[in-house]
Design a protein around this motif. Structure first.
Motif, short mmCIF file in Angstrom:
data_model
loop_
_atom_site.label_atom_id
_atom_site.label_comp_id
_atom_site.label_asym_id
_atom_site.label_seq_id
_atom_site.Cartn_x
_atom_site.Cartn_y
_atom_site.Cartn_z
N ALA A 151 75.76 42.46 60.97
CA ALA A 151 75.24 42.26 62.70
C ALA A 151 73.71 42.06 62.01
CB ALA A 151 75.65 43.29 62.71
N SER A 175 73.08 38.03 61.76
CA SER A 175 74.06 37.72 62.30
C SER A 175 73.33 37.18 63.84
CB SER A 175 75.46 37.88 62.69
OG SER A 175 76.29 37.04 63.90
N GLU A 176 72.69 38.45 64.38
CA GLU A 176 72.11 38.00 65.62
C GLU A 176 70.65 37.57 65.48
OE1 GLU A 176 71.32 42.67 67.25
OE2 GLU A 176 70.04 41.53 68.83
N ASP A 199 71.64 33.83 65.60
CA ASP A 199 73.05 33.97 66.82
C ASP A 199 73.92 33.36 66.38
OD1 ASP A 199 71.71 33.99 69.46
OD2 ASP A 199 71.72 31.88 70.17
N GLY A 200 73.98 34.48 66.03
CA GLY A 200 76.01 34.18 65.53
C GLY A 200 77.20 35.63 66.54
N TYR A 201 77.90 35.53 66.08
CA TYR A 201 78.68 36.98 66.93
C TYR A 201 79.88 37.34 65.97
CZ TYR A 201 75.67 35.50 70.99
OH TYR A 201 75.32 34.78 71.52
N ALA A 202 79.40 36.30 64.69
CA ALA A 202 81.04 37.61 63.83
C ALA A 202 80.64 38.30 63.13
CB ALA A 202 80.40 36.16 62.56
N PHE A 203 79.62 38.93 63.65
CA PHE A 203 79.69 40.74 62.57
C PHE A 203 78.23 41.09 64.27
CE2 PHE A 203 79.58 38.30 58.99
CZ PHE A 203 80.55 38.85 58.54
N TYR A 204 79.20 42.67 64.50
CA TYR A 204 78.70 43.59 65.33
C TYR A 204 78.43 44.21 64.93
CZ TYR A 204 82.84 44.90 66.97
OH TYR A 204 84.13 45.28 67.36
N GLY A 247 59.87 51.86 80.82
CA GLY A 247 60.57 52.70 80.18
C GLY A 247 61.83 53.55 80.74
N PHE A 248 62.11 54.18 79.38
CA PHE A 248 64.06 54.59 80.04
C PHE A 248 63.73 56.77 79.62
CE2 PHE A 248 64.81 50.96 76.86
CZ PHE A 248 65.87 50.23 78.04
N TYR A 295 85.90 56.41 75.44
CA TYR A 295 86.75 56.91 75.22
C TYR A 295 87.98 55.88 75.29
CZ TYR A 295 86.61 53.91 79.80
OH TYR A 295 85.88 52.87 80.19
N ARG A 324 90.44 53.60 75.13
CA ARG A 324 90.16 52.56 76.35
C ARG A 324 91.85 52.85 76.54
NH1 ARG A 324 86.74 50.82 78.27
NH2 ARG A 324 88.12 49.06 78.77
N GLU A 376 93.07 49.55 77.00
CA GLU A 376 93.76 47.93 76.52
C GLU A 376 94.32 48.90 74.59
OE1 GLU A 376 91.17 48.37 77.20
OE2 GLU A 376 89.66 47.79 75.88
N ASP A 433 56.90 53.05 73.85
CA ASP A 433 56.66 52.04 74.09
C ASP A 433 54.55 52.11 74.84
OD1 ASP A 433 58.82 50.84 74.15
OD2 ASP A 433 59.45 51.15 75.83
N GLN A 447 54.33 51.61 82.70
CA GLN A 447 53.98 53.12 82.52
C GLN A 447 52.93 53.13 83.42
OE1 GLN A 447 56.74 54.13 79.12
NE2 GLN A 447 57.48 52.00 78.71
N MET A 500 62.59 51.19 87.85
CA MET A 500 62.64 51.83 85.58
C MET A 500 61.82 52.93 86.34
SD MET A 500 65.47 51.13 84.68
CE MET A 500 65.18 51.44 83.13
N PRO A 501 62.12 54.40 85.55
CA PRO A 501 63.21 54.67 84.57
C PRO A 501 63.96 55.07 85.71
CG PRO A 501 61.49 56.29 84.52
CD PRO A 501 60.97 55.30 85.34
N ARG A 535 84.57 37.42 73.21
CA ARG A 535 83.67 38.14 72.21
C ARG A 535 81.95 37.81 72.31
NH1 ARG A 535 84.92 40.27 66.97
NH2 ARG A 535 83.39 40.32 65.95
N VAL A 559 79.65 41.28 72.67
CA VAL A 559 79.25 41.40 71.92
C VAL A 559 77.15 41.26 71.98
CG1 VAL A 559 78.02 40.62 69.11
CG2 VAL A 559 80.74 40.80 69.68
N ARG A 561 74.35 43.83 72.50
CA ARG A 561 72.98 43.96 71.63
C ARG A 561 71.98 43.70 72.21
NH1 ARG A 561 74.31 38.12 68.04
NH2 ARG A 561 75.84 40.07 66.69
N ARG A 613 73.29 52.91 78.58
CA ARG A 613 72.72 52.69 79.41
C ARG A 613 73.44 51.92 79.84
NH1 ARG A 613 68.23 55.22 78.51
NH2 ARG A 613 67.15 55.80 76.50
N ARG A 639 89.46 44.30 79.38
CA ARG A 639 91.11 45.38 79.90
C ARG A 639 92.01 43.26 79.61
NH1 ARG A 639 92.31 49.60 84.26
NH2 ARG A 639 90.41 50.92 83.46
#
Lengths: 504, 444
Positions: A150, A153-154, A157-162, A325-326, A391, A393, A395, B68, B98, B352-353, B390, B394, B398, B404, B441
């Motif tokens: 993955a 792949s990232e 820039d492919g999407y085959a694996f994550y 920041g987070f 959770y 899901r 579907e 950071d 920050q 943020m944050p 997909r 995906v 990423r 988040r 869904r």
């Protein structure tokens, strides 16, 4: 020739089943799912009469080819034994049947099955033991490999694996899988098919039929030069050259003897009704395989306590406004559930736990991180649901699609959203509406059935913030609310299982 | 001079623009492959480069503890290159990155003579409006940047929270009086404000010029906001420009690229821009547009990487303003872009944050990228829907850690007051989350 055919088929089946347990993409189940469904004991539990009948007829016809070609644990032992055999030749010799162990194990298995002590059933059932080993021991390696792909792949820039999260879903189950692995490897390394012929209940059940198999390896005493090559090559230690007999209850039709006989004295041929092999030899004092891996105490991870310490100050904002920041996000802890949550399609926890052999196929297939083996003594290793990582899901019906034992019966996504597996309840003290004084409603926003209503936190005060309440009748217990609740580490809305799943 | 006439004047070329307040004075320190466009501040004669350095987007890296931190080496390298090519205006704030921007920018700048650059910073008293906290922030800037004076000092992001917030942040606590005194003492050379808000607030604010005598104003100007600001929460830049120009105040331009939104345009728009000028980068159109107007003193660009700086140097050395026809062309592009469901986020990170851990700019960036590249799954009946779905899911995982993602926005609204673009952040996050949920869904 027959031996080569056996090896080719076994290799294909083994690779297929192993991949089935490892697959993280969810694609292989459609192609390989049948490999799990033809396993003997899960088919018995699923009341899959056709599969059981075919397997019994197969054994009556050809002997225990099931053990050499279909059972993944049997093939695994062949591989271990083969590796040892490359270094040391002539490892085996005729040994008598360990009757007391063999029938003792079968009796224990049947008693446990009837008494509902599923732990023993799960421990002894070969396909499940293999599934646990693969999922717990090989799964992480496969997951890391996938994540490496993955990562590449990232960058490409492919999407085959994550990437998929690699985590130990239950420590006790992991340890049991590890012990089973060690035991099986040691037994296969030293004694070839000792497990299959002394411990495995499925092997013993099939042995009742293989004694009378129509086709079987037969020694032509006239051609035999008593060189004992076949006896030394027999992983099941079931050839007695001294008496020119074969114990067909233990022969797994590996055909190693046929290929190794230079004089053509062994033939696999129609031999119905002929005398069935060895007279019971005296049981020698061979080392008895002790099989009960200690059940590690169901210790909950103690990070719960630690994270609770950090709980209070977690979401506090910095004093001075800085940009970027987070905020830290605490891991969720698991709420207490007095009734376990089992997947839609399982009918009720009782139905589920009566049939589940703890093979871990659903656990490895669950794309939402919901299923994991239970750590409770009652349901040790059998899966249960929890919503800390995701959770159930609406579907997704993967677990029902893959279950070979009929513990989870297949259903469509439309049917699934009609199945009430649990009920959510709100703990107002933890709800951020009360605790932080902010408006939220994330549970109501994500409820797929509209079971959560937002009402004024102070009745009759239209100015007060809205707080969630649950319309029990509409709640299906999917856990979207619990998983997406901002309260951490304990969610303010949690789901408890229903003792009987209600449909509609 | 009405707008038409003004544009005609501009179109005639840079020389004619001398009529307006900021006269181009083509005396650059040195230049390779052309000269940096220089504008003169009509208030004090400062010779300012038309390309200004926005210090809000320095490159970040992780330190040993996983925090950071600004990559100081890259800041030093970029500042050296910028100064050597004539860029001399550097704009920072105590809130940026920050809280690390002022220090890091100053470390790089102070390796050069103090009179070789103009330093701009702000009173970013967003959370605590008290006089004590504001004074502390003001003095900290001098301390953090190791300087005796600040060339351009701004009241930060006025308009957020209405005129009332302006009064409480700067007037009632006496800070504006204090800052005027500091200006007299020479600690502040030029005093101004940056504006984000609606028209009544702007008019009220500009009326206070008679009392406080601002030296300059910083506004958001780009070819979308010129005539296509949403009109409710933001004002058309054309209006802002005309009003400020009437007072003879020079303007500093922020968000000329709308936080990268005008370099990552929808594929259809990019094709038209490229068709007109295959050699010009998509972003260069936005930079040329912002520099076209003669009342503009400098155009701020938050250049993270060397390539950003080099591309901009190409635009602003031997600068060619947009012709009237080009301005109309860009206006058509702006109208076209307004048709796309793009979120107007400039990734400034002011929101943020998020107290609940949501990566707001990350979610918007991923969504906008998907819109712009034409990768947005639209219906399960669409050709290649499964592949697009997909790809979207995906790439979403990423771009934004699952804890988040938009599904974790509880809608508390604490971010909303901080957004200079006045985006209804919770509503947009819920819109995107709902869209993704439908996609998952299969009910899209």
């Amino acid at each position: 020739m027959l031996r080569k055919l056996r090896i080719i088929l076994a290799a294909l089946v083994f690779a297929g089943i192993t991949l089935l347990f490892l697959d993280v993409s969810g694609v292989l189940h459609a192609w390989l799912g049948w490999l799990a469904k033809i396993q003997f004991f899960p088919a018995v539990l699923a009341l899959n009469v056709a599969v059981v009948a075919v397997l019994v007829v197969l054994t009556l016809l050809l002997g225990r080819v099931y053990c050499s070609v279909i059972c993944p644990l049997g093939i695994f032992q062949d591989i271990v034994s083969w590796i040892h055999g490359r270094r040391k030749k002539a490892r085996f010799a005729w040994k008598g049947e360990l009757k007391w162990l063999r029938y003792g194990m079968l009796a224990l298995f049947l008693v446990a099955l009837v008494a509902g002590v599923q732990v023993f059933v799960a421990l002894l059932e070969p396909y499940s033991a293999f599934g646990r080993m693969t999922q717990n021991l090989l799964g992480p390696l496969y997951g890391w490999g996938n994540n490496l792909l993955a990562w590449i792949s990232e960058r490409a820039d492919g999407y085959a694996f994550y990437p998929r999260e690699v985590w130990v879903r239950s420590l006790p189950t992991f340890l049991i899988a590890l012990l089973t692995f060690v035991l099986v490897v040691v037994l296969a390394w030293t004694g070839g098919r000792t497990w299959c012929n002394s411990i495995c209940p499925v092997g013993t059940i099939l042995s009742f039929f293989s004694r009378f198999a129509m086709f079987r390896p037969v020694i032509d005493a006239d051609k035999c030069k008593n060189c004992k090559v076949c006896e030394h090559k027999c992983k099941a230690s079931c050839i007695d050259i001294a008496r020119h007999k074969i114990d067909y209850s233990r022969c797994v039709d590996c055909f190693d003897c046929l290929d190794n006989c230079k004089f053509g004295a062994l033939q696999y041929r129609f031999a119905w009704g002929k005398s069935t092999g060895a007279s019971p030899a005296a049981v020698k004092g061979t080392k008895a395989a002790q099989d009960s891996p200690s059940n590690t105490d169901a210790g909950r991870r103690n990070f719960l306590a630690v994270s609770a310490l950090f709980g209070a100050g977690a979401l506090a904002q910095a004093q001075k406004k800085r940009d970027g920041g987070f905020a830290e996000i605490l891991p969720k802890t698991r709420p207490e559930r007095t009734v376990p949550l089992t997947p839609p399609g399982s009918g009720s926890p009782k139905h589920f736990y009566d049939r589940c052999t703890a093979c871990q196929l659903c656990v490895s297939a669950c794309p939402n991180g919901v299923l994991r083996p239970s750590a409770s003594l009652e349901h040790l290793m059998q899966p249960e649901m929890s919503y800390e990582r995701g959770y159930c899901r609406p579907e997704c019906t993967v677990c029902a699609d893959v279950c070979p034992a009929g513990a989870i019966l297949p259903l469509t996504p439309e049917e699934k959203t009609q199945v009430h597996i649990g009920i959510a309840t709100v703990n107002r003290d933890l709800c951020v509406v009360e605790a932080d004084g902010v408006s939220c409603g994330n549970c109501a926003r994500h409820c797929p059935t509209g079971a959560i209503l937002m009402v004024h936190s102070v009745a009759d005060d239209p100015q007060s913030l809205l707080i969630p309440v649950v319309n029990e009748d509409r709640c299906i217990g999917c856990g979207a609310c619990e998983n997406l609740c901002p309260a951490r580490p304990l969610s303010a809305i949690t789901v408890n299982g229903r003792s009987t799943h209600i449909i509609g | 001079m009405d707008r038409r006439d003004f544009i005609k004047t501009t179109a005639a070329g840079a020389a004619t623009a001398a009529l307006a307040s900021c006269s181009p004075a083509k005396k650059t320190p040195q230049a390779e492959g052309g000269e940096m466009e220089i504008r003169t501040n009509p208030r004090n004669g400062d010779k300012v480069s038309l390309l200004g350095y926005g210090c809000m987007r320095w490159q970040m890296k992780k330190d040993e503890q996983g925090h950071d931190v600004i990559d100081q080496d890259s800041v030093n390298e970029l500042v050296d290159l910028a100064l050597s090519r004539g860029v001399n205006y550097f704009d920072t704030s105590p809130a940026y990155l920050q809280g690390q921007s002022e220090k890091a920018s100053a470390i790089a700048l102070n390796r050069h003579p103090r009179n070789s650059f103009f330093l701009a910073t702000k009173l970013s008293n967003f959370s605590d409006w008290s006089r004590e906290a504001s004074l502390q922030m003001y003095h900290d800037s001098f301390e953090d940047m190791q300087t005796d004076y600040i060339d351009y000092y701004l009241l930060h992001a006025i308009g957020r929270g209405g005129y009332d917030a302006f009064a409480r942040r700067y007037v009632e606590n006496g800070m504006l009086d204090f800052l005027q005194k500091e200006r007299e003492k020479g600690k502040i050379r030029q005093l101004g404000f940056s504006f984000h808000g609606s028209q009544p607030e702007f008019d009220a604010l500009l009326a206070t010029h008679a009392q406080y005598h601002y030296d300059f104003v910083q506004i958001q100007l780009n070819y979308i906001d010129w005539r296509h600001a949403d009109g409710v929460r933001n004002v058309n830049a054309e209006y802002l420009y005309e009003q400020i120009d009437k007072l003879g105040l020079p303007m500093v331009i922020m968000e000329p690229l709308r936080g990268g939104g005008l370099s990552k345009v929808p594929a259809g728009v990019a094709a038209q821009l490229k068709e007109r000028d295959p050699d010009a980068s998509v972003a260069s159109w936005a930079f040329r547009f912002a520099g076209t107007f003669p009342g503009v003193l400098t155009v701020l660009s938050g250049m993270t990487y060397r390539e950003h700086l080099e591309y901009n140097l190409r635009t602003y050395t031997g600068f060619k303003p947009c012709s009237e026809e080009e301005i109309e062309f860009l206006d058509r592009m702006a109208r076209l872009m307004r048709e796309y469901p793009i979120v107007d986020c400039t990734h400034c990170n002011y929101c943020m944050p998020c107290p609940y851990g949501v990566d707001i700019p990350g979610i918007f960036r991923h969504y906008n990228n998907s819109v712009n590249c034409g990768h947005l799954p639209q219906s399960h009946e669409q050709r290649e829907f499964a592949r697009l779905k997909r790809r979207y899911l995906v790439s979403y995982d990423r771009a934004v850690e699952s804890l988040r993602q938009a599904s974790h926005c509880i809608g508390c609204g604490q971010c909303k007051v901080h957004c200079p673009q006045s985006i209804d952040i919770p509503a947009q996050l819920h819109r995107i989350d709902h869209y993704i949920e439908q996609m998952r869904r299969g009910t899209l």
